[in-house]
Write a protein that holds these residues in place. Structure first.
Motif, mmCIF file in Angstrom:
data_model
loop_
_atom_site.group_PDB
_atom_site.id
_atom_site.type_symbol
_atom_site.label_atom_id
_atom_site.label_comp_id
_atom_site.label_asym_id
_atom_site.label_seq_id
_atom_site.Cartn_x
_atom_site.Cartn_y
_atom_site.Cartn_z
ATOM 1 N N LYS A 1 0.824 -1.205 0.000
ATOM 2 C CA LYS A 1 0.000 0.000 0.000
ATOM 3 C C LYS A 1 0.858 1.254 0.000
ATOM 4 O O LYS A 1 2.037 1.223 0.349
ATOM 5 N N ALA A 2 0.247 2.367 -0.360
ATOM 6 C CA ALA A 2 0.921 3.656 -0.299
ATOM 7 C C ALA A 2 1.165 4.001 1.170
ATOM 8 O O ALA A 2 0.361 3.678 2.043
ATOM 9 N N VAL A 3 2.277 4.645 1.418
ATOM 10 C CA VAL A 3 2.623 5.101 2.763
ATOM 11 C C VAL A 3 2.893 6.603 2.667
ATOM 12 O O VAL A 3 3.799 7.026 1.955
ATOM 13 N N GLY A 4 2.084 7.382 3.353
ATOM 14 C CA GLY A 4 2.289 8.820 3.390
ATOM 15 C C GLY A 4 3.034 9.195 4.653
ATOM 16 O O GLY A 4 2.817 8.588 5.705
ATOM 17 N N TYR A 5 3.929 10.165 4.547
ATOM 18 C CA TYR A 5 4.696 10.571 5.715
ATOM 19 C C TYR A 5 5.057 12.048 5.630
ATOM 20 O O TYR A 5 4.984 12.649 4.571
ATOM 21 N N THR A 6 5.420 12.603 6.767
ATOM 22 C CA THR A 6 5.960 13.959 6.823
ATOM 23 C C THR A 6 7.439 13.856 7.171
ATOM 24 O O THR A 6 7.904 12.793 7.592
ATOM 25 N N ALA A 7 8.162 14.941 7.036
ATOM 26 C CA ALA A 7 9.593 14.930 7.345
ATOM 27 C C ALA A 7 9.834 14.513 8.795
ATOM 28 O O ALA A 7 10.810 13.815 9.088
ATOM 29 N N ASP A 8 8.934 14.890 9.698
ATOM 30 C CA ASP A 8 9.082 14.520 11.106
ATOM 31 C C ASP A 8 8.948 13.013 11.332
ATOM 32 O O ASP A 8 9.410 12.501 12.342
ATOM 33 N N ALA A 9 8.300 12.312 10.410
ATOM 34 C CA ALA A 9 8.091 10.869 10.542
ATOM 35 C C ALA A 9 9.214 10.043 9.929
ATOM 36 O O ALA A 9 9.178 8.818 9.996
#
Length: 67
Positions: A15-23
């Motif tokens: 699946k797609a995994v979305g993240y932010t720089a903090d993650a």
């Protein structure tokens, strides 16, 4: 540890995994390598919504042995 396992499961299920720089540390701990389905979240999230409409089968050899 639950968040790491959640990310690993999503990645392993192609699946797609979305993240932010903090993650980024979480992705590192989960062993998630960037590919077309690992999306840096920005703006309105439209990129992630588009990415989440499919599975990333090219990732499969990385997460399981195919025979």
């Amino acid at each position: 540890s639950a968040a790491v396992q959640f990310a690993m499961d999503a990645f392993g299920h192609l699946k797609a995994v979305g993240y932010t720089a903090d993650a980024q540390p979480l992705l590192d701990r989960a062993g998630i390598q960037p590919d077309a389905g690992v999306i840096l979240l920005s703006g309105d999230g439209a990129d992630f919504v588009q990415a989440a409409r499919q599975r990333y089968f090219a990732r499969e050899p990385q997460v399981r042995t195919l025979q």
